[in-house]
Design an enzyme around this catalytic site. Structure first.
Site, PDB file in Angstrom:
ATOM      1  N   GLU A 175       0.853  -1.202   0.000  1.00 30.56           N
ATOM      2  CA  GLU A 175       0.000   0.000   0.000  1.00 30.56           C
ATOM      3  C   GLU A 175       0.885   1.248   0.000  1.00 30.56           C
ATOM      4  O   GLU A 175       1.932   1.265   0.647  1.00 30.56           O
ATOM      5  CB  GLU A 175      -0.892  -0.040   1.247  1.00 30.56           C
ATOM      6  CG  GLU A 175      -2.257   0.531   1.058  1.00 30.56           C
ATOM      7  CD  GLU A 175      -3.105  -0.201   0.023  1.00 30.56           C
ATOM      8  OE1 GLU A 175      -3.250   0.347  -1.087  1.00 30.56           O
ATOM      9  OE2 GLU A 175      -3.654  -1.278   0.318  1.00 30.56           O
ATOM     10  N   GLY A 225     -17.791   2.313  -5.618  1.00 29.97           N
ATOM     11  CA  GLY A 225     -17.147   3.216  -4.675  1.00 29.97           C
ATOM     12  C   GLY A 225     -16.787   2.586  -3.347  1.00 29.97           C
ATOM     13  O   GLY A 225     -16.604   3.284  -2.358  1.00 29.97           O
ATOM     14  N   ALA A 226     -16.669   1.260  -3.283  1.00 28.01           N
ATOM     15  CA  ALA A 226     -16.333   0.587  -2.019  1.00 28.01           C
ATOM     16  C   ALA A 226     -14.850   0.241  -1.950  1.00 28.01           C
ATOM     17  O   ALA A 226     -14.403  -0.394  -1.010  1.00 28.01           O
ATOM     18  CB  ALA A 226     -17.181  -0.667  -1.856  1.00 28.01           C
ATOM     19  N   GLY A 227     -14.097   0.625  -2.978  1.00 29.37           N
ATOM     20  CA  GLY A 227     -12.665   0.322  -2.976  1.00 29.37           C
ATOM     21  C   GLY A 227     -12.326  -0.961  -3.727  1.00 29.37           C
ATOM     22  O   GLY A 227     -11.208  -1.448  -3.663  1.00 29.37           O
ATOM     23  N   SER A 242     -12.907  -1.174  -7.047  1.00 30.64           N
ATOM     24  CA  SER A 242     -12.634  -0.743  -8.421  1.00 30.64           C
ATOM     25  C   SER A 242     -13.672  -1.174  -9.444  1.00 30.64           C
ATOM     26  O   SER A 242     -13.361  -1.825 -10.438  1.00 30.64           O
ATOM     27  CB  SER A 242     -11.260  -1.243  -8.870  1.00 30.64           C
ATOM     28  OG  SER A 242     -10.349  -0.209  -8.743  1.00 30.64           O
ATOM     29  N   SER A 243     -14.895  -0.776  -9.194  1.00 27.80           N
ATOM     30  CA  SER A 243     -15.939  -1.035 -10.187  1.00 27.80           C
ATOM     31  C   SER A 243     -15.640  -0.287 -11.484  1.00 27.80           C
ATOM     32  O   SER A 243     -15.943  -0.780 -12.573  1.00 27.80           O
ATOM     33  CB  SER A 243     -17.311  -0.626  -9.648  1.00 27.80           C
ATOM     34  OG  SER A 243     -17.374   0.763  -9.404  1.00 27.80           O
ATOM     35  N   ASP A 282      -5.320  -0.920 -10.631  1.00 25.61           N
ATOM     36  CA  ASP A 282      -6.702  -1.410 -10.700  1.00 25.61           C
ATOM     37  C   ASP A 282      -7.020  -2.023 -12.059  1.00 25.61           C
ATOM     38  O   ASP A 282      -7.572  -3.120 -12.154  1.00 25.61           O
ATOM     39  CB  ASP A 282      -7.689  -0.274 -10.423  1.00 25.61           C
ATOM     40  CG  ASP A 282      -7.484   0.336  -9.051  1.00 25.61           C
ATOM     41  OD1 ASP A 282      -6.705  -0.237  -8.255  1.00 25.61           O
ATOM     42  OD2 ASP A 282      -8.086   1.382  -8.776  1.00 25.61           O
ATOM     43  N   TYR A 316      -2.759  12.913   1.098  1.00 26.90           N
ATOM     44  CA  TYR A 316      -2.093  12.056   0.113  1.00 26.90           C
ATOM     45  C   TYR A 316      -0.866  12.770  -0.459  1.00 26.90           C
ATOM     46  O   TYR A 316       0.224  12.213  -0.512  1.00 26.90           O
ATOM     47  CB  TYR A 316      -3.102  11.720  -0.984  1.00 26.90           C
ATOM     48  CG  TYR A 316      -2.561  10.895  -2.119  1.00 26.90           C
ATOM     49  CD1 TYR A 316      -2.386   9.522  -1.975  1.00 26.90           C
ATOM     50  CD2 TYR A 316      -2.240  11.480  -3.332  1.00 26.90           C
ATOM     51  CE1 TYR A 316      -1.907   8.760  -3.019  1.00 26.90           C
ATOM     52  CE2 TYR A 316      -1.752  10.730  -4.384  1.00 26.90           C
ATOM     53  CZ  TYR A 316      -1.593   9.365  -4.228  1.00 26.90           C
ATOM     54  OH  TYR A 316      -1.111   8.622  -5.270  1.00 26.90           O
TER      55      TYR A 316
HETATM   56  P1  ADP Z   1     -14.751   2.385  -7.549  1.00 28.30           P
HETATM   57  O1  ADP Z   1     -13.839   2.490  -6.367  1.00 28.30           O
HETATM   58  O2  ADP Z   1     -15.803   1.351  -7.332  1.00 28.30           O
HETATM   59  O3  ADP Z   1     -14.010   2.226  -8.824  1.00 28.30           O
HETATM   60  P2  ADP Z   1     -15.398   4.906  -8.740  1.00 28.30           P
HETATM   61  O4  ADP Z   1     -16.030   6.126  -8.190  1.00 28.30           O
HETATM   62  O5  ADP Z   1     -14.030   4.993  -9.286  1.00 28.30           O
HETATM   63  O6  ADP Z   1     -15.511   3.779  -7.605  1.00 28.30           O
HETATM   64  O7  ADP Z   1     -16.305   4.327  -9.912  1.00 28.30           O
HETATM   65  C1  ADP Z   1     -17.685   4.215  -9.745  1.00 28.30           C
HETATM   66  C2  ADP Z   1     -18.369   4.717 -11.010  1.00 28.30           C
HETATM   67  O8  ADP Z   1     -18.204   3.738 -12.053  1.00 28.30           O
HETATM   68  C3  ADP Z   1     -19.860   4.846 -10.831  1.00 28.30           C
HETATM   69  O9  ADP Z   1     -20.187   6.133 -10.329  1.00 28.30           O
HETATM   70  C4  ADP Z   1     -20.365   4.647 -12.254  1.00 28.30           C
HETATM   71  O10 ADP Z   1     -20.214   5.822 -13.023  1.00 28.30           O
HETATM   72  C5  ADP Z   1     -19.392   3.609 -12.799  1.00 28.30           C
HETATM   73  N1  ADP Z   1     -19.927   2.253 -12.549  1.00 28.30           N
HETATM   74  C6  ADP Z   1     -19.386   1.294 -11.786  1.00 28.30           C
HETATM   75  N2  ADP Z   1     -20.153   0.178 -11.741  1.00 28.30           N
HETATM   76  C7  ADP Z   1     -21.216   0.442 -12.521  1.00 28.30           C
HETATM   77  C8  ADP Z   1     -22.387  -0.294 -12.878  1.00 28.30           C
HETATM   78  N3  ADP Z   1     -22.618  -1.529 -12.419  1.00 28.30           N
HETATM   79  N4  ADP Z   1     -23.264   0.299 -13.708  1.00 28.30           N
HETATM   80  C9  ADP Z   1     -23.054   1.553 -14.168  1.00 28.30           C
HETATM   81  N5  ADP Z   1     -21.981   2.290 -13.862  1.00 28.30           N
HETATM   82  C10 ADP Z   1     -21.071   1.762 -13.043  1.00 28.30           C
HETATM   83 MG    MG Z   2     -12.534   3.611  -9.487  1.00 26.78          MG
END
Ligand code: ADP
Ligand code: MG
Length: 383
Positions: free
Chosen positions: A33, A120-122, A124-125, A171, A221
């Protein structure tokens, strides 16, 4: 309903017929980290939570895409001036633009997508979303001629240029390159990487999301980065990657106590990653767990990026006999990652939910994860 079933049904309703289905994963980082900007190592893996998309070329110059989870539709052309308003659609637009910038081919397509990576849970969606579309565009329009590492860079550039997030490569790298039962040690200086086995039969990986985020006044940071840069400069090296504790001790009296402890953490964290590699090769998960606790201690006491809630979760894990536990991500809130003996899991989860709730007035969110494949084609359009 299963993710794929839901996507299939929605695609058919919206566009008729079927497209090919692609997926890419969220990620965890086991250890390593605040090492990326110091030229050190990170140790991520892809998880069994994905973004999945059904996609079909539409013989036009437009992309038409429906987000099931946000229940929103967007349509855009592939020229710079066609950037969509919706932030979720900008990830897809960005990926397409970045492929074109690199001389790749992108044509119009119809797509429907959904996911189960918590937003947004960390985990990396956003990287999962980028990697899914980058992988699909490479497969559909470029005969997979774009190198996989470049697909990760395409996702990273998308965040930089279209989403205003100045992230590193980890990520997207993990999302694209991840493999079932394997973690990857990525050298953030040379970009070389190596796979290590991660199949802890008697253990589970569990994320405990505190659901708190502390926004601090001055950018903590950047302050951490500056400390690292100052110490590296004093040592006459480019980054702390090349520093040892002996070198640091030798300049201890010339630098501030704060800079000393920041650098100490970075140097020790690099050694911990290497120790975890050896432990994984030997299947020694107890050592892996011990290193995770050491990382937490370093992040909390030396690097000072923890917070009360995360320290509470870490103490609780230790008290419950959890094998390893630490902050995952930048700190000041978010998740802990925990390596838990299977037989202990029900007790740990019960304690964590009840006692965190007692103290902070809300339950943490729990995610059990399995190290799984990254970007991939799920099935062809013909079915
Ligand atoms: P994370 O830490 O999960 O990457 P981010 O804020 O970087 O958080 O990314 C989240 C953004 O990615 C959401 O606000 C949306 O715009 C997009 N996103 C992620 N998952 C989905 C989903 N299942 N459907 C639509 N958009 C998504
Ligand atoms: Mg992200």
């Amino acid at each position: 309903m299963e993710l794929q079933e839901k996507i299939d049904k929605t695609f058919e309703e919206r566009f008729g017929g079927h497209g090919a289905v692609y997926a890419s994963a969220g990620r965890i980082n086991l250890i390593g980290e605040h090492t990326d900007y110091n030229g050190g190592f990170v140790f991520p893996g892809a998880i069994d939570k994905v973004i999945m998309a059904e996609i079909r070329p539409n013989e036009t110059d437009k992309v038409r895409v429906f987000s099931i989870d946000i229940n929103d539709y967007a349509e855009f052309g592939l020229n710079e001036e066609d950037a969509p308003e919706a932030s979720w659609a900008r990830y897809i637009f960005g990926v397409a633009r970045e492929v074109l910038k690199r001389g790749g081919v992108v044509k119009g397509f119809d797509a429907v997508f959904a996911g189960n990576v918590p937003l947004g849970a960390g985990l990396s969606s956003s990287a999962a979303l980028e990697s899914c579309f980058a992988f699909a565009i490479n497969d559909m329009f470029n005969d997979n001629t774009i190198d996989k590492f470049e697909l990760a860079r395409i996702g990273q550039s998308t965040e930089h240029n279209y989403c205003g997030v100045n992230c590193g490569i980890m990520d997207q790298f993990a999302s694209v390159m991840g493999q079932k039962g394997k973690l990857m040690r990525l050298d953030c200086r040379s970009m070389e990487f190596e796979y290590f086995p991660f199949e802890p039969k008697d253990y589970e990986l569990v994320l405990v999301d505190s659901r708190v985020k502390h926004e601090l006044a001055d950018s903590p940071y950047n302050k951490r980065r500056q400390s690292c840069e100052r110490v590296a400069k004093r040592l006459g090296i480019e980054t702390l990657r090349d520093a040892t504790m002996e070198m640091l001790e030798a300049v201890k009296t010339d630098i501030t106590a704060e800079d000393y402890f920041r650098a100490k953490f970075v140097i020790e964290e690099k050694d911990r990653v290497l120790a975890v590699c050896d432990a994984l090769n030997a299947g020694d998960y107890e050592t892996v767990g011990r290193k995770m606790y050491e990382t937490h201690r370093g992040l909390s006491k030396d690097y000072e990026v923890s917070c009360e809630e995360l320290d509470f979760l870490n103490d609780l894990a230790r008290e419950c006999g959890v094998t390893g536990s630490r902050i995952m991500g930048g700190g000041f809130g978010g998740c802990t990652i925990n390596l838990v003996k299977k037989e202990l899991l029900p007790h740990f989860l019960e304690e964590v939910r009840a006692r965190f709730n007692d103290k902070y007035g809300h339950e943490p969110q729990i995610y059990e994860v399995i190290i799984s494949d990254g970007a991939r084609k799920v099935c062809d359009a013909a079915r």
